[in-house]
Design an enzyme around this catalytic site. Structure first.
Site, PDB file in Angstrom:
ATOM      1  N   GLU A 175       0.686  -1.244  -0.062  1.00 27.94           N
ATOM      2  CA  GLU A 175       0.122  -0.060  -0.127  1.00 27.94           C
ATOM      3  C   GLU A 175       0.877   1.390  -0.266  1.00 27.94           C
ATOM      4  O   GLU A 175       1.900   1.302   0.933  1.00 27.94           O
ATOM      5  CB  GLU A 175      -0.969   0.162   1.195  1.00 27.94           C
ATOM      6  CG  GLU A 175      -1.772   1.246   1.450  1.00 27.94           C
ATOM      7  CD  GLU A 175      -2.699   1.260   2.821  1.00 27.94           C
ATOM      8  OE1 GLU A 175      -3.485   2.033   2.527  1.00 27.94           O
ATOM      9  OE2 GLU A 175      -2.059   0.520   3.446  1.00 27.94           O
TER      10      GLU A 175
ATOM     11  N   LYS B 223      -9.639   2.516  -3.355  1.00 26.75           N
ATOM     12  CA  LYS B 223     -10.139   1.891  -2.195  1.00 26.75           C
ATOM     13  C   LYS B 223     -11.621   2.677  -1.683  1.00 26.75           C
ATOM     14  O   LYS B 223     -11.845   3.975  -1.896  1.00 26.75           O
ATOM     15  CB  LYS B 223      -9.129   2.448  -0.876  1.00 26.75           C
ATOM     16  CG  LYS B 223      -9.534   1.953   0.371  1.00 26.75           C
ATOM     17  CD  LYS B 223      -8.683   2.074   1.420  1.00 26.75           C
ATOM     18  CE  LYS B 223      -8.812   1.185   2.759  1.00 26.75           C
ATOM     19  NZ  LYS B 223      -7.971   1.849   3.691  1.00 26.75           N
TER      20      LYS B 223
ATOM     21  N   CYS C 241      -5.676  -2.516   2.547  1.00 27.64           N
ATOM     22  CA  CYS C 241      -5.390  -2.348   4.031  1.00 27.64           C
ATOM     23  C   CYS C 241      -6.683  -3.080   4.719  1.00 27.64           C
ATOM     24  O   CYS C 241      -7.031  -4.251   4.355  1.00 27.64           O
ATOM     25  CB  CYS C 241      -5.224  -0.874   4.477  1.00 27.64           C
ATOM     26  SG  CYS C 241      -4.971  -0.338   6.262  1.00 27.64           S
TER      27      CYS C 241
END
Length: 545
Positions: free
Chosen positions: A302, A367, A421
């Protein structure tokens, strides 16, 4: 003094506890329950701790007060139990506030206490609701199971949700039991876990000496044994039919640079961090320089590049120069788009990007499930106006990506479902995607949380997502746990916390879709309705007697 006397004394001590001792008992039992979670996997601790909650609700229900007083006492017991569970289970969140202690350190005591206190409200509500239908015998365990499972489901959805360490994870170790997550889902496992772990001591304490004692022993054994045998049998059958092959023509390399979080975003470190990713990519798992010979896909974690790579042509050229012909790079990265009509000139995204061997962007996933107070602030404009900021210190916060989640098209790979994440802690990955992916890719940066239980729990929950979907999982962490996990949750290769290096691996084949991947939480709903109907039957029978 025999075991029977010990159980009786313990039961009496819990039932008669008053004042601060009552709260302390609930808190201690909740805190100890964390040992059932990763990385300890000591699920038998719940045989000792869950009965404490049951007995405290027993005491609340037996008091000669009003229904309101019963609900209040039961809810308070549930809150203290939940507060202990979440306080000890989420202490590692405080590490993030120490990364820039001069700016965020003052928030640490609030973060590590207020969040567990808020999450404990779900358990308080569960205990309070269960007390409304509390009846002697086994049915009260079903009432608590239904209420807690519903509360855990709500915890995973209300205010964007935070389903960390859902109680059902106690039944996801060892790997043969982990398969049951693909059968009933993590919330369904919670519904099963409560009576399984609470029954033995509760039923032992309920029973008088003599023949009833022996009968209760067999009943308790059945309550514990039958579900576990069924889940284990399903898991064994699932493992027996698991594919053992690999996707042809794929050779993976995963890079874990272990950049200290305190250095990650320092401007003077940007070039060195980027060069380190490039250098590690050209070294195999043994540390030998091979310039990516034979590697088809490289994975970086990430936000691997501490800058906006799409706005730095020299970085894209360096990526193209690193990659051999036909090799792709999948990497976490930040990007932004113009946003002229809003208060902030740009919309920022936390993304998973795919670059080809010329350094050209091929595909991107943004995301969709952002971290509150980490990537955005609730009431962003208002809180920013009074001087508050999220941990990433980005004005305006990040913007959510499109839903349902688009799949990434990567040459040589099955369709990729991106998980950035903590998106990996949310069940129902397939349901949240535009179509069923062929592989899950989780890029993360657990460097925020140090060498604590947090990154280990994060990894375990990501493994359970692979089982729920019957898909292999590729995980690249900056400083956490990077790994390749097959569709049954088994780890093929792994780099641990604080380990700097790279992994080489095949891509395991996908399994057939398990029931949860097909039906999702409908399975949990059906199980819940069955338990509710059983409780209703018992209630009507008791009233007619």
């Amino acid at each position: 003094m025999g075991p029977r006397d010990t159980i009786g004394n313990w039961h009496h001590a819990v039932r008669t506890a008053r004042g601060w001792r009552r709260g302390a008992l609930a808190f201690a039992a909740g805190a100890m329950s964390n040992l059932a979670m990763a990385p300890f996997f000591l699920a038998p601790i719940l045989f000792l701790t869950l009965p404490v909650l049951v007995w405290l609700i027993d005491d609340a229900a037996s008091r000669s007060g009003s229904a309101r007083e019963t609900v209040r006492a039961a809810g308070l017991a549930g809150w203290w139990f939940g507060f202990g569970y979440f306080l000890l289970g989420l202490f590692w969140i405080g590490e993030a506030f120490l990364v820039e202690a001069d700016t965020f350190g003052w928030l640490l005591p609030f973060a590590v206490t207020l969040m567990p206190a808020g999450l404990a409200l779900f358990w308080a509500a569960a205990a309070a609701c269960a007390s409304l239908v509390w009846r002697p015998g086994f049915q009260r365990l079903l009432a608590l199971a239904l209420a807690l499972a519903a509360a855990e489901w709500l915890r995973g959805h209300v205010l964007t949700g935070f389903p960390w360490n859902v109680l059902g994870y106690a039944l996801t170790w060892p790997v043969v039991l982990m398969q049951s997550a693909g059968l009933v889902g993590i919330y369904g496992l919670t519904l099963i876990a409560v009576p399984v772990f609470a029954a033995p001591l509760v039923m032992a304490a309920d029973t008088e000496r003599g023949p009833l004692r022996r009968k209760a022993g067999w009943r308790a054994l059945a309550v514990v044994g039958v579900p576990l045998v069924v889940l284990a049998a399903y898991g064994a059958a699932r493992l027996a039919t698991a594919p053992t092959g690999a996707v042809e023509g794929v050779r993976l390399r995963i890079v874990q640079p272990s950049v200290p979080q305190r250095e990650k975003w320092r401007p003077d470190k940007q070039a060195a961090i980027f060069q380190d990713h490039l250098a590690l990519s050209e070294v195999d798992a043994s540390g030998k320089q091979d310039s990516l010979a034979g590697v088809t896909h490289v994975l970086w974690p990430e936000a691997a590049m501490p800058f906006l790579p799409l706005e730095h042509p020299e970085a894209l050229a360096a990526i193209g120069a690193m990659l051999p012909d036909g090799t792709s790079l999948l990497t976490g990265a930040l990007r932004r788009e113009a946003n002229e009509a809003a208060a902030h000139p740009f919309r920022a995204y936390n993304s998973l990007m795919v670059f080809n061997d010329s350094g050209v962007l091929q595909s991107v996933y943004d995301k969709t499930h952002l971290v509150p107070f980490g990537e955005y602030l609730p009431w962003q404009a208002v809180l920013e106006a009074i001087g508050l900021q999220q941990l990433t210190r980005l004005r305006g916060g990040f913007t959510e990506g499109a839903t349902p989640r688009p799949l990434l098209a990567v040459p040589g790979l099955p369709s990729v479902g991106g998980l950035i994440c903590y998106e990996a802690i949310f069940p129902g990955v397939g349901a949240a995607s535009a179509a069923r992916p062929g592989v899950l890719v989780n890029v993360t940066n657990d460097g925020w949380f140090g060498n604590t239980t947090g990154p280990r729990q994060h990894f375990h929950q990501a493994r359970v997502r692979a089982v729920e979907e019957g898909l292999p999982l590729l995980r690249a962490a900056n400083n956490g746990i990077s790994a390749v996990v097959d569709s049954s949750g088994r780890v093929l290769v792994m780099l641990g916390i604080n380990v700097r290096g790279s992994l080489d691996s095949i891509l395991p084949a996908a399994h057939s879709r398990p029931p949860y991947a097909v039906l999702g939480d409908v399975i949990f709903l059906v199980l819940g309705l069955f338990v509710a109907a059983t409780l209703s039957f018992f209630h009507r029978r008791d009233r007619s007697c």
